[in-house]
Scaffold this motif. Structure first.
Motif, PDB file in Angstrom:
ATOM      1  N   CYS A 113      -2.389 -18.143  -7.183  1.00 37.75           N
ATOM      2  CA  CYS A 113      -2.668 -19.377  -7.919  1.00 37.75           C
ATOM      3  C   CYS A 113      -1.334 -20.080  -8.201  1.00 37.75           C
ATOM      4  O   CYS A 113      -0.350 -19.461  -8.589  1.00 37.75           O
ATOM      5  CB  CYS A 113      -3.397 -19.064  -9.220  1.00 37.75           C
ATOM      6  SG  CYS A 113      -3.646 -20.522 -10.254  1.00 37.75           S
ATOM      7  N   CYS A 134      -6.472 -21.607  -8.704  1.00 41.65           N
ATOM      8  CA  CYS A 134      -7.690 -20.806  -8.727  1.00 41.65           C
ATOM      9  C   CYS A 134      -8.799 -21.509  -9.497  1.00 41.65           C
ATOM     10  O   CYS A 134      -9.964 -21.202  -9.318  1.00 41.65           O
ATOM     11  CB  CYS A 134      -7.408 -19.433  -9.337  1.00 41.65           C
ATOM     12  SG  CYS A 134      -7.233 -19.473 -11.141  1.00 41.65           S
ATOM     13  N   SER A 135      -8.448 -22.442 -10.364  1.00 38.59           N
ATOM     14  CA  SER A 135      -9.469 -23.061 -11.218  1.00 38.59           C
ATOM     15  C   SER A 135      -9.015 -24.450 -11.657  1.00 38.59           C
ATOM     16  O   SER A 135      -7.831 -24.784 -11.563  1.00 38.59           O
ATOM     17  CB  SER A 135      -9.672 -22.204 -12.474  1.00 38.59           C
ATOM     18  OG  SER A 135      -8.446 -22.156 -13.195  1.00 38.59           O
TER      19      SER A 135
END
Ligand SMILES: [Zn+2]
Length: 303
Positions: A75, A111-112
Motif C-alpha cells: 500500500c 489498499c483503500s
C-alpha cells in the motif's frame, strides 16, 4: 588599479568557494532525502517517523515513495502494512455512488480509500520549498488523517456530468453504471469521451480564428462539427497533431460541413473567403487544389 584587480580576483575566488559549498550542501540534502525515501519503503513505518520525514523530503520524493511501494505491491501509504491485491489496469472508473468519472491512476497505489486520502493529506502538507532553502522556515506541523475521516475514489476527471449528458453519448455509461462500475468497457468509453473532447477543443480553437474572416460564427458550425466528430474513430495517436495540422484538418472539415450547412456553403463560395483560405493554406505550404483533393477523399465516389 592592480590592487583593485587583485581584490576582485580574491572576491571572485571566495564567491566561487561559497557557491561550491552551497552545491555540496544541496547534494547532501538530496542524498538524505533519498535515504529517507528508502526508509519509507519498509513494510510498515511508524506514524511519528512519517511525520518527521516531511522535513527532509519534497512532494516529488513522496510521490516516488508511493510509486516504489506500489511496485513492490505494498500500500502506497507508508504507515499501512497492507499488501496490494490485484491492481486494476484501467485508468478511469465511474463511481456508482456519485455518477462521476474518476481517474484512478493514483488511487490504484493504495489498499483503500482511506489510505489514498490520508496519503494525499500528508503529501499536501509537505513543504514545496526546495530542501536547501528550508533552514530559514520553521517546519510545518504535520497532522495525519485519523481512521473514520472517510476516503476518496480518485481524482475527479474534469468532465462535468452536464457535458456528458449534452453530448448524449454516455448512454452506455448509464446502462452499466448500476451493474458494474469497473468493466473495461467503461474505461474505453471514458477514454473515447476524452479523446473526442480533445479533438473538439483543438478544432474549435483553430476555427475560432478562421470563422471571422469567412463571416461565420462558431454557432454556425459547432453543432454540425460535433455531429461529425462523433463519427470519428479515435486512437491515442490520431488525435495528436501540431497546430498547422489542426488548422488544415479544420479547413477540410469546414468544406465537408458545407454539404449539410447552407450557411457554411454560402460562406465558402464568397470570393473573399476563397482568397482568405488560399492565403491561409499558402502559409502551410499548400495550394487550393491540395485542400480540395483532401476534401474529395471524404466524398462518396461519383458514378
Ligand atoms: Zn493501506
Amino acid at each position: 588599479g592592480k590592487r583593485i584587480k587583485a581584490l576582485t580576483a580574491e572576491e571572485e575566488a571566495r564567491r566561487r568557494e561559497e557557491i561550491k559549498e552551497k552545491l555540496r550542501e544541496k547534494l547532501e540534502l538530496e542524498k538524505r532525502a533519498l535515504q529517507v525515501v528508502e526508509r519509507l519503503l519498509e513494510d510498515s513505518v511508524a506514524e511519528d517517523f512519517l511525520v518527521d520525514c516531511a522535513k527532509f523530503i519534497t512532494p516529488a520524493n513522496y510521490k516516488d515513495t508511493i510509486e516504489e511501494r506500489s511496485i513492490a505491491k505494498l500500500c502506497g501509504y507508508p504507515i499501512c502494512p497492507n499488501k496490494l491485491g490485484k491492481i486494476p489496469t484501467q485508468q478511469y472508473k465511474i463511481s456508482a455512488k456519485t455518477n462521476k468519472v474518476y481517474d484512478i491512476t493514483e488511487r490504484k497505489c493504495f489498499c483503500s480509500n482511506f489510505c489514498y486520502k490520508a496519503s494525499k493529506e500528508f503529501e499536501l502538507q509537505i513543504s514545496k520549498t526546495p530542501l536547501w532553502i528550508r533552514q530559514h522556515e520553521s517546519p510545518p506541523e504535520i497532522k495525519l488523517l485519523k481512521k473514520g475521516d472517510g476516503g476518496s475514489s480518485g481524482e475527479e476527471v474534469m468532465l462535468s456530468e452536464k457535458r456528458l449528458k449534452e453530448e448524449d453519448i454516455e448512454n452506455p455509461l448509464n446502462d452499466r453504471r448500476t451493474k458494474d462500475p469497473v468493466l473495461p468497457l467503461i474505461d474505453s468509453q471514458a477514454q473515447h469521451l476524452i479523446q473526442k473532447r480533445i479533438t473538439v477543443e483543438k478544432l474549435t480553437s483553430c476555427l475560432r480564428n478562421i470563422v471571422g474572416p469567412l463571416h461565420l460564427t462558431m454557432s454556425d458550425v459547432s453543432t454540425d462539427l460535433n455531429s461529425l466528430v462523433r463519427t470519428f474513430r479515435f486512437t491515442n495517436t490520431n488525435i495528436i497533431h501540431k497546430t498547422p495540422e489542426w488548422t488544415l484538418i479544420a479547413v477540410v472539415l469546414l468544406h465537408l460541413l458545407s454539404e449539410v450547412s447552407p450557411a457554411v456553403r454560402e460562406a465558402l463560395k464568397r470570393s473573399a473567403s476563397v482568397e482568405y483560405l488560399n492565403t491561409l493554406m499558402e502559409e502551410l505550404g499548400l495550394q487550393e487544389q491540395d485542400v480540395l483533393n483532401l476534401v474529395q477523399l471524404f466524398k462518396p465516389p461519383k458514378h
